[in-house]
Design a protein around this motif. Sequence first.
Motif, PDB file in Angstrom:
ATOM      1  N   UNK A  38       0.787  -1.214   0.000  1.00 10.12           N
ATOM      2  CA  UNK A  38       0.000   0.000   0.000  1.00 10.12           C
ATOM      3  C   UNK A  38       0.823   1.270   0.000  1.00 10.12           C
ATOM      4  N   UNK A  39       2.096   1.185  -0.428  1.00  8.70           N
ATOM      5  CA  UNK A  39       2.961   2.360  -0.485  1.00  8.70           C
ATOM      6  C   UNK A  39       2.928   2.957  -1.896  1.00  8.70           C
ATOM      7  N   UNK A  40       3.346   4.229  -2.002  1.00  8.88           N
ATOM      8  CA  UNK A  40       3.631   4.848  -3.285  1.00  8.88           C
ATOM      9  C   UNK A  40       5.121   4.680  -3.597  1.00  8.88           C
ATOM     10  N   UNK A  41       5.537   5.138  -4.768  1.00  5.65           N
ATOM     11  CA  UNK A  41       6.944   5.133  -5.155  1.00  5.65           C
ATOM     12  C   UNK A  41       7.305   6.524  -5.669  1.00  5.65           C
ATOM     13  N   UNK A  42       8.369   7.102  -5.112  1.00 10.76           N
ATOM     14  CA  UNK A  42       8.908   8.374  -5.590  1.00 10.76           C
ATOM     15  C   UNK A  42      10.213   8.076  -6.330  1.00 10.76           C
ATOM     16  N   UNK A  43      10.345   8.606  -7.540  1.00  8.92           N
ATOM     17  CA  UNK A  43      11.571   8.450  -8.320  1.00  8.92           C
ATOM     18  C   UNK A  43      12.346   9.756  -8.258  1.00  8.92           C
ATOM     19  N   UNK A  72      20.096  16.341 -18.632  1.00  6.23           N
ATOM     20  CA  UNK A  72      19.071  17.371 -18.468  1.00  6.23           C
ATOM     21  C   UNK A  72      17.870  16.779 -17.751  1.00  6.23           C
ATOM     22  N   UNK A  73      17.145  17.647 -17.063  1.00  6.28           N
ATOM     23  CA  UNK A  73      15.923  17.201 -16.396  1.00  6.28           C
ATOM     24  C   UNK A  73      14.955  16.621 -17.418  1.00  6.28           C
ATOM     25  N   UNK A  74      14.805  17.288 -18.546  1.00  5.75           N
ATOM     26  CA  UNK A  74      13.860  16.821 -19.564  1.00  5.75           C
ATOM     27  C   UNK A  74      14.191  15.414 -20.024  1.00  5.75           C
ATOM     28  N   UNK A  75      15.477  15.128 -20.266  1.00  6.61           N
ATOM     29  CA  UNK A  75      15.876  13.801 -20.744  1.00  6.61           C
ATOM     30  C   UNK A  75      15.635  12.732 -19.688  1.00  6.61           C
ATOM     31  N   UNK A  76      15.925  13.055 -18.422  1.00  2.00           N
ATOM     32  CA  UNK A  76      15.789  12.045 -17.374  1.00  2.00           C
ATOM     33  C   UNK A  76      14.324  11.788 -17.025  1.00  2.00           C
ATOM     34  N   UNK A  77      13.506  12.824 -17.042  1.00  3.83           N
ATOM     35  CA  UNK A  77      12.074  12.615 -16.809  1.00  3.83           C
ATOM     36  C   UNK A  77      11.479  11.795 -17.960  1.00  3.83           C
ATOM     37  N   UNK A  78      11.891  12.095 -19.179  1.00  4.27           N
ATOM     38  CA  UNK A  78      11.398  11.328 -20.330  1.00  4.27           C
ATOM     39  C   UNK A  78      11.780   9.858 -20.210  1.00  4.27           C
ATOM     40  N   UNK A 108       3.052   6.658  -8.770  1.00  2.00           N
ATOM     41  CA  UNK A 108       4.479   6.974  -8.898  1.00  2.00           C
ATOM     42  C   UNK A 108       4.652   8.484  -9.024  1.00  2.00           C
ATOM     43  N   UNK A 109       5.499   9.052  -8.158  1.00  5.16           N
ATOM     44  CA  UNK A 109       5.744  10.492  -8.116  1.00  5.16           C
ATOM     45  C   UNK A 109       7.195  10.785  -8.494  1.00  5.16           C
ATOM     46  N   UNK A 110       7.547  12.067  -8.509  1.00  2.04           N
ATOM     47  CA  UNK A 110       8.845  12.504  -9.025  1.00  2.04           C
ATOM     48  C   UNK A 110       9.499  13.460  -8.043  1.00  2.04           C
ATOM     49  N   UNK A 111      10.842  13.418  -7.984  1.00  2.00           N
ATOM     50  CA  UNK A 111      11.611  14.385  -7.191  1.00  2.00           C
ATOM     51  C   UNK A 111      12.831  14.825  -7.995  1.00  2.00           C
ATOM     52  N   UNK A 112      13.212  16.098  -7.832  1.00  3.11           N
ATOM     53  CA  UNK A 112      14.379  16.670  -8.490  1.00  3.11           C
ATOM     54  C   UNK A 112      15.334  17.193  -7.431  1.00  3.11           C
ATOM     55  N   UNK A 113      16.636  16.869  -7.575  1.00  6.84           N
ATOM     56  CA  UNK A 113      17.624  17.306  -6.592  1.00  6.84           C
ATOM     57  C   UNK A 113      18.638  18.245  -7.236  1.00  6.84           C
ATOM     58  N   UNK A 118      -4.770  10.497 -11.490  1.00  8.57           N
ATOM     59  CA  UNK A 118      -5.045  11.370 -10.343  1.00  8.57           C
ATOM     60  C   UNK A 118      -3.818  12.214 -10.007  1.00  8.57           C
ATOM     61  N   UNK A 119      -3.960  13.061  -9.005  1.00  9.52           N
ATOM     62  CA  UNK A 119      -2.906  14.004  -8.624  1.00  9.52           C
ATOM     63  C   UNK A 119      -1.579  13.305  -8.358  1.00  9.52           C
ATOM     64  N   UNK A 120      -0.493  13.968  -8.768  1.00 11.44           N
ATOM     65  CA  UNK A 120       0.856  13.496  -8.483  1.00 11.44           C
ATOM     66  C   UNK A 120       1.605  14.530  -7.651  1.00 11.44           C
ATOM     67  N   UNK A 121       2.764  14.114  -7.153  1.00  9.28           N
ATOM     68  CA  UNK A 121       3.607  14.973  -6.332  1.00  9.28           C
ATOM     69  C   UNK A 121       4.937  15.188  -7.043  1.00  9.28           C
ATOM     70  N   UNK A 122       5.398  16.436  -7.073  1.00  7.90           N
ATOM     71  CA  UNK A 122       6.743  16.771  -7.540  1.00  7.90           C
ATOM     72  C   UNK A 122       7.484  17.422  -6.383  1.00  7.90           C
ATOM     73  N   UNK A 123       8.552  16.771  -5.929  1.00  4.32           N
ATOM     74  CA  UNK A 123       9.366  17.254  -4.817  1.00  4.32           C
ATOM     75  C   UNK A 123      10.616  17.919  -5.387  1.00  4.32           C
ATOM     76  N   UNK A 124      10.921  19.127  -4.900  1.00  2.00           N
ATOM     77  CA  UNK A 124      12.126  19.845  -5.318  1.00  2.00           C
ATOM     78  C   UNK A 124      12.975  20.109  -4.081  1.00  2.00           C
ATOM     79  N   UNK A 125      14.180  19.536  -4.062  1.00  2.14           N
ATOM     80  CA  UNK A 125      15.064  19.673  -2.900  1.00  2.14           C
ATOM     81  C   UNK A 125      15.760  21.030  -2.887  1.00  2.14           C
TER      82      UNK A 125
END
Length: 278
Positions: free
Chosen positions: A116-121, A129-135, A146-151, A191-198
């Motif tokens: 019952x967990x989510x996964x953050x990548x 580039x961010x664009x290439x890695x997200x793609x 599945x959600x996303x984070x950028x560091x 449904x809604x996703x999460x984008x985390x920015x460190x």
Amino acid sequence: MHRTLVLALALPLLSVMPQQPAPHRSLLADHMLVTWYGNPRSAGMGALGEQSGAARIARFRKQGEAYGAISSKKVLLAYHLVAVVAQCTAGADGLWRRRETRDVIDGLLAEARANGFRLVLDVQVGRSTVAAEVAALAQYLREPDVDLALDPEFGMSDCEVPGKTIGSLRASDVNGALDQLERIMKEHQLPSKVLIVHQFRLDMLPDKHLIRTSTLVDTVLMMDGLGSQSLKLASYRAVMRQPLAFAGIKLFYKQDANLFTPAEVLALTPVPSVVIYQ
């Protein structure tokens, strides 16, 4: 007869009129996300790689329950995988990063879902580039949990080396990731996703005020500096002077002095909607 005919002709037209889309519901408006950070290949990267299987699940659940007992929001748990790992060598393509294999990502996603967990990548972009890695992660971001984070720490220029220089990202990088996420969500009716920015230094996001808002994606500003409580509080206040829609804090089991308790976390202003444990 004439009136009956008019109604009969109108009915098919009414039946094909497009429905107005329902408003998109924010995930973090009424949920708190607690994540377990790292990579299963390395115990040194964080809690996610220190244990495996039942031991990892039990330890993580115990941490989540500490928030569930006191939070006014429903607590969601997520594995937080560093799926693009900055490297201290250039690699064959000269981009100073390693993309995690499908086997590792698939395995963690399966384990997360079974519990019952989510996964953050999490993306440490190196000289890519961010664009290439997200793609490259799009096949996973099409999944509803599945959600996303950028560091930005690992966003390197052509002459910088991860681990030796504190990097940065621009608002255009974050906005581009939002564009990619929103496109995926619309195409797949997600449904809604999460984008985390460190962030732990102001120069990691030098034009943060230009990061746009989103009605589909919950954007989270994650203060992830380590140290004493007083140092982390000062960093939290400084970073949150230019907030995003939601706040978050990263806690380090081994490096933080006097680790914040869940009650102390929830007493912060603004109250974190996401807590990462490394």
